[in-house]
Design an enzyme around this catalytic site. Structure first.
Site, PDB file in Angstrom:
ATOM      1  N   LYS A  42       0.822  -1.198   0.000  1.00  0.00           N
ATOM      2  CA  LYS A  42       0.000   0.000   0.000  1.00  0.00           C
ATOM      3  C   LYS A  42       0.864   1.260   0.000  1.00  0.00           C
ATOM      4  O   LYS A  42       0.399   2.337  -0.293  1.00  0.00           O
ATOM      5  CB  LYS A  42      -0.885   0.031   1.269  1.00  0.00           C
ATOM      6  CG  LYS A  42      -1.800  -1.167   1.390  1.00  0.00           C
ATOM      7  CD  LYS A  42      -2.491  -1.142   2.789  1.00  0.00           C
ATOM      8  CE  LYS A  42      -3.252  -2.428   2.992  1.00  0.00           C
ATOM      9  NZ  LYS A  42      -3.699  -2.558   4.392  1.00  0.00           N
ATOM     10  N   ASP A 102      14.877  -0.449   0.173  1.00  0.00           N
ATOM     11  CA  ASP A 102      15.676  -0.589   1.389  1.00  0.00           C
ATOM     12  C   ASP A 102      16.789  -1.612   1.107  1.00  0.00           C
ATOM     13  O   ASP A 102      17.821  -1.261   0.545  1.00  0.00           O
ATOM     14  CB  ASP A 102      14.727  -1.027   2.511  1.00  0.00           C
ATOM     15  CG  ASP A 102      15.384  -1.151   3.862  1.00  0.00           C
ATOM     16  OD1 ASP A 102      16.415  -0.505   4.074  1.00  0.00           O
ATOM     17  OD2 ASP A 102      14.874  -1.898   4.712  1.00  0.00           O
ATOM     18  N   LYS A 130      17.385   3.795   0.365  1.00  0.00           N
ATOM     19  CA  LYS A 130      18.375   3.732   1.462  1.00  0.00           C
ATOM     20  C   LYS A 130      19.560   2.935   0.949  1.00  0.00           C
ATOM     21  O   LYS A 130      19.658   1.724   1.203  1.00  0.00           O
ATOM     22  CB  LYS A 130      17.782   2.975   2.655  1.00  0.00           C
ATOM     23  CG  LYS A 130      16.863   3.757   3.541  1.00  0.00           C
ATOM     24  CD  LYS A 130      16.531   2.863   4.748  1.00  0.00           C
ATOM     25  CE  LYS A 130      15.233   3.243   5.378  1.00  0.00           C
ATOM     26  NZ  LYS A 130      14.749   2.218   6.318  1.00  0.00           N
ATOM     27  N   VAL A 152      11.484   5.352   8.388  1.00  0.00           N
ATOM     28  CA  VAL A 152      10.749   6.587   8.090  1.00  0.00           C
ATOM     29  C   VAL A 152       9.268   6.309   7.835  1.00  0.00           C
ATOM     30  O   VAL A 152       8.898   5.212   7.416  1.00  0.00           O
ATOM     31  CB  VAL A 152      11.366   7.334   6.869  1.00  0.00           C
ATOM     32  CG1 VAL A 152      12.779   7.788   7.189  1.00  0.00           C
ATOM     33  CG2 VAL A 152      11.353   6.474   5.617  1.00  0.00           C
ATOM     34  N   ASP A 158       4.175   3.547   6.325  1.00  0.00           N
ATOM     35  CA  ASP A 158       3.483   3.355   7.604  1.00  0.00           C
ATOM     36  C   ASP A 158       4.388   2.830   8.702  1.00  0.00           C
ATOM     37  O   ASP A 158       5.483   2.334   8.441  1.00  0.00           O
ATOM     38  CB  ASP A 158       2.348   2.343   7.425  1.00  0.00           C
ATOM     39  CG  ASP A 158       2.862   0.908   7.316  1.00  0.00           C
ATOM     40  OD1 ASP A 158       3.779   0.677   6.501  1.00  0.00           O
ATOM     41  OD2 ASP A 158       2.374   0.027   8.039  1.00  0.00           O
TER      42      ASP A 158
HETATM   43  P1  5GP Z   1      13.286  -4.053   0.652  1.00  0.00           P
HETATM   44  O1  5GP Z   1      12.777  -5.310   0.020  1.00  0.00           O
HETATM   45  O2  5GP Z   1      13.910  -3.093  -0.340  1.00  0.00           O
HETATM   46  O3  5GP Z   1      14.180  -4.325   1.822  1.00  0.00           O
HETATM   47  O4  5GP Z   1      12.047  -3.383   1.349  1.00  0.00           O
HETATM   48  C1  5GP Z   1      11.116  -2.640   0.681  1.00  0.00           C
HETATM   49  C2  5GP Z   1       9.890  -2.440   1.552  1.00  0.00           C
HETATM   50  O5  5GP Z   1      10.220  -2.376   2.944  1.00  0.00           O
HETATM   51  C3  5GP Z   1       9.231  -1.128   1.260  1.00  0.00           C
HETATM   52  O6  5GP Z   1       8.285  -1.252   0.227  1.00  0.00           O
HETATM   53  C4  5GP Z   1       8.575  -0.781   2.587  1.00  0.00           C
HETATM   54  O7  5GP Z   1       7.303  -1.392   2.677  1.00  0.00           O
HETATM   55  C5  5GP Z   1       9.465  -1.407   3.629  1.00  0.00           C
HETATM   56  N1  5GP Z   1      10.395  -0.428   4.244  1.00  0.00           N
HETATM   57  C6  5GP Z   1      11.732  -0.388   4.123  1.00  0.00           C
HETATM   58  N2  5GP Z   1      12.262   0.645   4.809  1.00  0.00           N
HETATM   59  C7  5GP Z   1      11.216   1.281   5.383  1.00  0.00           C
HETATM   60  C8  5GP Z   1      11.111   2.457   6.215  1.00  0.00           C
HETATM   61  O8  5GP Z   1      12.072   3.139   6.588  1.00  0.00           O
HETATM   62  N3  5GP Z   1       9.849   2.805   6.587  1.00  0.00           N
HETATM   63  C9  5GP Z   1       8.747   2.109   6.219  1.00  0.00           C
HETATM   64  N4  5GP Z   1       7.564   2.551   6.646  1.00  0.00           N
HETATM   65  N5  5GP Z   1       8.802   1.001   5.435  1.00  0.00           N
HETATM   66  C10 5GP Z   1      10.028   0.597   5.022  1.00  0.00           C
END
Ligand code: 5GP
Length: 179
Positions: A42, A102, A130, A152, A158
């Site tokens: 979302k 992330d 990030k 964040v 969220d």
């Molecule tokens: P990745 O697969 O790149 O590690 O994670 C992506 C997902 O992790 C994003 O779509 C998000 O839902 C969540 N996420 C990663 N970092 C943050 C953050 O700092 N804040 C929030 N609210 N969600 C995050």
């Protein structure tokens, strides 16, 4: 809600200005094409709707949902599709719209999946990245802002399902996590 925020990293004005720039860049890059704009539910919804209004080539909307952090603030390391796209992907120019990259785990799985379905092109737009947290190889074609390694919220992002409607992006106070 605002009282739970320790620090505002990006104001609503900064975000809106950057989203307009990204939209203009996408418009130039996709001239003469039709984009299948794929938002990841979302968290990307806010960015998706703002970005779409700055894209001046034809777009269609679609959405998918992947497994995410749930109520935790660390990566789960695996990716599961909860709701798939409605559209046929074959031959389409896909632009995935994400809230934050992330570790890169989610997108490193999703991009090849859409390529395997025969997409003509798959690109990625995210409002936040990030880079210091990256463990998977992901090419980010359109990046709004780089943020430090902090959890964040706001502008769609969220914590425990809340804070998505903040118009800015900020870091929550520690005591919110300990409630
Ligand atoms: P990745 O697969 O790149 O590690 O994670 C992506 C997902 O992790 C994003 O779509 C998000 O839902 C969540 N996420 C990663 N970092 C943050 C953050 O700092 N804040 C929030 N609210 N969600 C995050």
């Amino acid at each position: 809600m605002d009282k739970d925020v320790k620090e505002i990293l990006l104001t609503a004005e900064q975000i809106q200005q950057r989203v307009a720039e990204l939209g203009a860049q996408i418009t130039a890059d996709y001239e003469g094409k039709t984009i299948l704009l794929c938002g990841i539910l979302k968290g990307a919804v806010t960015f998706f709707t703002d970005l779409s209004r700055h894209i001046r080539v034809p777009v269609e909307f679609d959405f998918l949902s992947c497994s995410s952090y749930g109520s935790s603030t660390t990566s789960s390391g695996f990716v599961k599709i909860r709701k798939d796209l409605d559209s046929e992907v074959e031959g389409r120019d896909i632009l995935i719209v994400e809230d934050i990259i992330d570790t890169g785990t989610t997108l490193s799985k999703l991009v090849p999946l859409l390529q395997d379905r025969g997409a003509k092109s798959v690109r990625l737009a995210t409002i936040l990245s990030k880079p210091s947290r990256r463990i998977a190889d992901v090419t980010v074609d359109y990046n709004g802002f780089e943020v430090p390694d902090a959890f964040v919220v706001g502008y769609g992002l969220d914590y425990n399902g809340f804070y998505r409607n903040l118009p800015y992006i900020g870091i929550l106070k520690e005591e919110v996590y300990n409630k």
